[in-house]
Design an enzyme around this catalytic site. Structure first.
Site, PDB file in Angstrom:
ATOM      1  CE  LYS A  68      -4.494   0.925   0.167  1.00  0.00           C
ATOM      2  NZ  LYS A  68      -5.596   0.074  -0.321  1.00  0.00           N
TER       3      LYS A  68
HETATM    4  P1  NAD Z   1     -12.937   8.276  -2.382  1.00  0.00           P
HETATM    5  O1  NAD Z   1     -11.917   9.290  -2.080  1.00  0.00           O
HETATM    6  O2  NAD Z   1     -13.400   8.091  -3.778  1.00  0.00           O
HETATM    7  O3  NAD Z   1     -14.229   8.508  -1.492  1.00  0.00           O
HETATM    8  C1  NAD Z   1     -14.224   8.644  -0.109  1.00  0.00           C
HETATM    9  C2  NAD Z   1     -15.515   9.352   0.260  1.00  0.00           C
HETATM   10  O4  NAD Z   1     -15.653   9.362   1.678  1.00  0.00           O
HETATM   11  C3  NAD Z   1     -15.543  10.799  -0.203  1.00  0.00           C
HETATM   12  O5  NAD Z   1     -16.811  11.077  -0.744  1.00  0.00           O
HETATM   13  C4  NAD Z   1     -15.286  11.582   1.077  1.00  0.00           C
HETATM   14  O6  NAD Z   1     -15.864  12.872   1.047  1.00  0.00           O
HETATM   15  C5  NAD Z   1     -15.925  10.695   2.106  1.00  0.00           C
HETATM   16  N1  NAD Z   1     -15.364  10.838   3.447  1.00  0.00           N
HETATM   17  C6  NAD Z   1     -14.069  10.981   3.801  1.00  0.00           C
HETATM   18  N2  NAD Z   1     -13.947  11.049   5.114  1.00  0.00           N
HETATM   19  C7  NAD Z   1     -15.188  10.937   5.619  1.00  0.00           C
HETATM   20  C8  NAD Z   1     -15.728  10.913   6.911  1.00  0.00           C
HETATM   21  N3  NAD Z   1     -14.930  11.007   7.973  1.00  0.00           N
HETATM   22  N4  NAD Z   1     -17.070  10.791   7.059  1.00  0.00           N
HETATM   23  C9  NAD Z   1     -17.873  10.671   6.001  1.00  0.00           C
HETATM   24  N5  NAD Z   1     -17.423  10.669   4.747  1.00  0.00           N
HETATM   25  C10 NAD Z   1     -16.107  10.804   4.557  1.00  0.00           C
HETATM   26  O7  NAD Z   1     -12.347   6.905  -1.778  1.00  0.00           O
HETATM   27  P2  NAD Z   1     -12.712   5.426  -2.200  1.00  0.00           P
HETATM   28  O8  NAD Z   1     -11.762   5.002  -3.262  1.00  0.00           O
HETATM   29  O9  NAD Z   1     -14.173   5.306  -2.403  1.00  0.00           O
HETATM   30  O10 NAD Z   1     -12.271   4.634  -0.884  1.00  0.00           O
HETATM   31  C11 NAD Z   1     -13.113   4.564   0.262  1.00  0.00           C
HETATM   32  C12 NAD Z   1     -12.670   3.396   1.119  1.00  0.00           C
HETATM   33  O11 NAD Z   1     -12.692   2.191   0.339  1.00  0.00           O
HETATM   34  C13 NAD Z   1     -11.257   3.495   1.681  1.00  0.00           C
HETATM   35  O12 NAD Z   1     -11.201   2.860   2.934  1.00  0.00           O
HETATM   36  C14 NAD Z   1     -10.444   2.670   0.690  1.00  0.00           C
HETATM   37  O13 NAD Z   1      -9.245   2.163   1.259  1.00  0.00           O
HETATM   38  C15 NAD Z   1     -11.425   1.558   0.390  1.00  0.00           C
HETATM   39  N6  NAD Z   1     -11.172   0.864  -0.874  1.00  0.00           N
HETATM   40  C16 NAD Z   1     -11.132   1.528  -2.057  1.00  0.00           C
HETATM   41  C17 NAD Z   1     -10.907   0.814  -3.228  1.00  0.00           C
HETATM   42  C18 NAD Z   1     -10.942   1.471  -4.579  1.00  0.00           C
HETATM   43  O14 NAD Z   1     -10.885   0.729  -5.583  1.00  0.00           O
HETATM   44  N7  NAD Z   1     -11.048   2.772  -4.701  1.00  0.00           N
HETATM   45  C19 NAD Z   1     -10.687  -0.567  -3.172  1.00  0.00           C
HETATM   46  C20 NAD Z   1     -10.747  -1.213  -1.941  1.00  0.00           C
HETATM   47  C21 NAD Z   1     -10.990  -0.491  -0.801  1.00  0.00           C
END
Ligand code: NAD
Length: 483
Positions: free
Chosen positions: A114
């Site tokens: 990561k």
């Molecule tokens: P992203 O940046 O696209 O979206 C995150 C969202 O959460 C945003 O809309 C943001 O405004 C909101 N947010 C941030 N902090 C917040 C809080 N404290 N309370 C409420 N909302 C909040 O990110 P993502 O890619 O969707 O990733 C989200 C989660 O999923 C992370 O934990 C990431 O590690 C995990 N994840 C992502 C992927 C991927 O393919 N993008 C894959 C596996 C896991």
């Protein structure tokens, strides 16, 4: 605890990495691992910290980034790159460890890694972000921490297709004769070596995970729910890449009702169901959910985690369900779309109370699964389905022709449903193949977890079951290497 407070600041709670290690320990306790092997699997192999300068806005700005490699029992190692101001070593190590266990669970042939950059992407314009990303990529690539056969990043919070395209291009510029350069990173736009269906893959995987859970009545009964997904009341935290797609698919394709959305600036509640697309549009134009019509706005968004609903989907950041609020969470089913949204202490409280948690290492594995397909596509230098599609159509046409002549010979009218021919004759394109591979992966992985969950009297929850599956596979891999 405010929304943006990382888990480390909660008194008496272990850090994110310690939390993941403690979850690992629970699984190891019911397994037959030698202490040496157990330690080898648990520890993070290496974390590289880089500080680099980029000249921006008339001065040199210094940035801090990390790339952590948790386990190299399989290579390349794989894991996203996160852009957030709160990124730190403990966090990337926790996330790298989760990647190891996740890849093993869904049988993606990678070790775990990561990366992260301490930056708020909203502070910089696109051109500045490109300069910063290219420089970060350069720093990692020159140490083989970005490399098609060593270390393959992907998007995570704060990054997406755009950043992946910059990284791929930067790597290609540094390795002009590497024919596999495109495979150095996944999550690229389709026109730059990406694969259909990657953008929504993690959210799609969440949907497939929930669907698979609801296929098993006994499992649904364990959390006190019944029936299918139709009409189930869902609250989603974080309407970003993962949360948005999961909410869209569950509401539009499975009939679930998204009654709440929690974002950074507050939450929306609407018992009749929110229009997820409209909320996402509102966030894009207004920077948050505040002011969205047709819903009640709750300034203390995190309070909505405790609201009454059937399915709670934290899809934002880690540590949002902790010792301070776990006892008040009402949802009988929690789907960890985010990585590490439930601390180890909260997990125990919830599990003891009978809440079923579909754990992160399974629930959000759709992203790395489709990344795996993209990596294979890049190494194969050919789009999936290109060789077979028309041949498949021709064979199906033969059958349809035969059926038509048979019915004519029998003097009977063959009248299939209007769209039968169109559906049956069409050969699968890349998107359909990706979805089929993802669905198969999610079903198979659930089956493996479920077998341990139901079959091992010492395993009380799906998370421990998931860890047992993963860790036993990793242990086998080390053992077969002679360790
Ligand atoms: P992203 O940046 O696209 O979206 C995150 C969202 O959460 C945003 O809309 C943001 O405004 C909101 N947010 C941030 N902090 C917040 C809080 N404290 N309370 C409420 N909302 C909040 O990110 P993502 O890619 O969707 O990733 C989200 C989660 O999923 C992370 O934990 C990431 O590690 C995990 N994840 C992502 C992927 C991927 O393919 N993008 C894959 C596996 C896991």
């Amino acid at each position: 605890m405010t929304h943006d407070t990382p888990v480390q600041s909660v008194p008496h709670e272990p850090s994110f990495r310690e939390s993941v290690d403690l979850m690992f320990n629970r699984a190891a306790a019911v397994m037959d691992l030698s202490p040496g092997l157990e330690e080898k699997i648990r520890v993070c192999n290496a974390t590289y910290t880089v500080r680099f300068g980029v000249r921006l806005r008339g001065k040199i700005q210094t940035f801090v980034g990390y790339r952590s490699v948790h386990s190299e029992h399989m290579e390349p190692v794989k894991g996203g790159i996160r852009y957030a101001p709160s990124v730190n070593q403990d966090e990337v190590e926790a996330l790298a460890a989760l990647m190891t266990y996740k890849c093993a669970l869904v049988e993606a042939p990678f070790g775990g890694s990561k990366g992260g950059l301490c930056i708020d992407p909203r502070d910089w314009d696109e051109h500045e972000l490109e300069k910063i990303t290219r420089r970060f990529a350069y720093e990692l690539a020159k140490r083989d921490l970005i490399h098609p056969s060593q270390n393959v990043p992907a998007p995570d919070m704060g990054t997406g297709e755009r950043e992946m395209a910059w990284i791929a291009d930067q790597y290609a510029r540094m390795n002009t004769t590497d024919i596999n350069a495109q495979a150095c990173v996944t999550g690229k736009p389709v026109d730059s070596g990406g694969i259909e269906g990657r953008v929504e893959a993690t959210g799609r995987g969440v949907q497939y995970a929930v669907r698979e859970f609801f296929r098993h009545r006994e499992d649904v009964a364990r959390c006190g729910l019944s029936g299918g997904l139709e009409g189930k009341r869902v609250i989603v935290q974080g309407l970003g890449n993962v949360g948005y797609h999961a909410a869209m698919f569950l509401s539009q394709e499975d009939g679930a009702r998204v009654v709440g959305v929690i974002e950074r600036d507050g939450a929306l509640l609407c018992e009749t169901g929110l229009d997820v697309e409209a909320v996402a549009q509102w966030i894009t134009h207004h920077g948050g959910v505040c002011g969205f019509p047709h819903a009640e706005f709750i300034a203390n968004g995190a309070a909505l985690l405790e609201a009454d609903c059937d399915i709670l989907i934290p899809a934002a950041v880690e540590g949002v369900i902790h010792l301070g609020n776990a006892a008040r969470i009402k949802a009988p089913l929690i789907v960890e779309a985010a990585n590490g949204p439930i601390t180890v202490g909260a997990d125990r409280i919830l599990t003891e109370r009978g809440t079923v948690i579909i754990p992160d290492l399974y629930a959000n594995a759709g992203g790395v699964t489709v990344s795996y397909f993209e990596w294979v596509k890049n190494l194969g230098h050919i789009r999936f389905g290109r060789m077979q599609r028309r041949q498949e159509e021709a064979r199906h046409q033969l059958i349809v022709d035969q059926l038509e002549s048979l019915s004519e010979a029998l003097g009977k009218q063959w009248s299939p449903s209007p769209d039968f021919k169109q559906k049956y004759l069409r050969g699968a394109d890349e998107l359909e193949l990706v979805r089929s591979g993802l669905d198969d992966t999610m079903r198979t992985a659930y089956g493996a977890m479920r077998e341990v969950w139901h079959g091992n009297g010492q395993v009380q929850d799906l998370r421990t079951a998931g860890f047992v599956c993963s860790v036993s596979r990793i242990a086998d891999s080390y053992r077969s290497k002679g360790l």
